[in-house]
Write an enzyme that holds these catalytic residues in place. Structure first.
Site, PDB file in Angstrom:
ATOM      1  N   SER A 184       0.832  -1.195   0.000  1.00  0.00           N
ATOM      2  CA  SER A 184       0.000   0.000   0.000  1.00  0.00           C
ATOM      3  C   SER A 184       0.872   1.253   0.000  1.00  0.00           C
ATOM      4  O   SER A 184       1.701   1.422  -0.891  1.00  0.00           O
ATOM      5  CB  SER A 184      -0.973  -0.051   1.178  1.00  0.00           C
ATOM      6  OG  SER A 184      -2.050   0.843   1.001  1.00  0.00           O
ATOM      7  N   HIS A 219      -7.387  -6.109  -0.410  1.00  0.00           N
ATOM      8  CA  HIS A 219      -6.217  -5.258  -0.217  1.00  0.00           C
ATOM      9  C   HIS A 219      -5.245  -5.823   0.817  1.00  0.00           C
ATOM     10  O   HIS A 219      -4.038  -5.644   0.709  1.00  0.00           O
ATOM     11  CB  HIS A 219      -6.681  -3.864   0.222  1.00  0.00           C
ATOM     12  CG  HIS A 219      -5.585  -2.852   0.329  1.00  0.00           C
ATOM     13  ND1 HIS A 219      -4.769  -2.509  -0.727  1.00  0.00           N
ATOM     14  CD2 HIS A 219      -5.166  -2.101   1.394  1.00  0.00           C
ATOM     15  CE1 HIS A 219      -3.902  -1.587  -0.338  1.00  0.00           C
ATOM     16  NE2 HIS A 219      -4.119  -1.336   0.944  1.00  0.00           N
TER      17      HIS A 219
END
Length: 288
Positions: free
Chosen positions: A103, A252
């Protein structure tokens, strides 16, 4: 599940003052690999990956500036964050290292590779692309600030406050990993909420720099919206040697949702790409 990350977190610690070095946990021996966590996280979130890599590599789990036990600072653009990693590499005489980032950590890893290519021998980016992202953390910041204002006397109370504002259930236990008990008995954030909010636009920006043909792997969850065809195309512009691997039925938080498959993909890539020593890679680049 994000809650799988909780086993890697310690219950106490102290803030570091600006100017002190980044906090790092180092394990294993061999070619160095730096692990960079995402926004609102800390290096211990990547403990599972570190344990998978440590039998073959020297693993450095870093807390980014304004996170975990690392220093707080007012300005933290992607370039600022990448510069802090470059300084860590130089101060520890690591020369050329492999870098992993998830991320926001993936963006920092990309910016490091583009701005300081002499330091990076291989790159793995998890569920992020080198593009500008829309704003998506307003409610998270509201929850963090609500906890700040309330000065809760327990983690449970901090969780209650956050659940009133956050609809995604996994976010609460993940954020709670970054709570610590202050001297007065209340719970406060390890990360610098004010600086993270003020620099949020910088975090959304795309990494930039001349294209770099470093061995690179972009691994992402097929259920995540963070990496699409546009992101893959941009990644290939900046990293023409990049490979891509999507993990099915994963979002994610792929390192927590599918740890075995994810860790194996990262380990296999580093095994393949780091067959040559950092010294050999540096010599090859100098001769080009």
């Amino acid at each position: 599940m994000v809650t799988n990350l909780a086993a890697n977190e310690e219950q106490s610690g102290s803030y570091l003052s600006p100017g002190e070095p980044l906090y790092a946990s180092v394990s294993g021996a061999g070619t160095p690999i730096i692990l960079l966590h995402g926004l609102f996280g800390m290096g211990s979130n990547l403990g599972g990956l570190a344990r998978a890599l440590a039998p073959e590599f020297e693993v450095h789990q870093l807390d980014l500036p304004n996170h975990g036990r690392s220093p707080w600072q007012a300005m933290t653009s992607l370039d600022d964050l990448a510069r802090s990693i470059a300084s860590y590499i130089e101060s520890h005489s690591l020369k050329s290292v492999a870098v992993f980032g998830h991320s926001l950590g993936g963006k920092v890893a990309m910016q490091l590779a583009l701005a300081w290519p002499q330091h990076v021998s291989a790159l793995v980016v998890a569920d992020i692309a080198p593009v500008m992202y829309p704003s998506s953390h307003d409610t998270v910041f509201a929850a963090l600030e609500a906890v700040d204002s309330a000065k809760p006397a327990s983690r449970a109370k901090a969780g209650e406050i956050m659940r009133e504002l956050l609809s995604e259930p996994d976010l609460v236990p993940f954020l709670a990993l970054s709570l610590k008990r202050d001297e007065d008995g209340t719970y406060v954030w390890r990360f610098n909420v004010k600086a993270l909010r003020e620099n949020y636009e910088e975090f959304r920006a795309a990494p930039a720099g001349p294209a770099f043909d470093v061995p690179a792997l972009f691994v992402y969850g097929l259920n995540s919206s963070y990496v699409d065809d546009q992101g893959i195309a941009k990644a290939l512009e900046l990293f023409p040697a990049a490979k891509f691997e999507g993990i099915a039925d994963t979002g994610h938080w792929l390192h927590a949702e599918k740890p075995r498959q994810f860790n194996a993909a990262v380990l296999d890539f580093f095994r393949e790409s780091l067959q040559a020593s950092p010294e050999q890679i540096s010599k090859e680049r100098e001769s080009q």
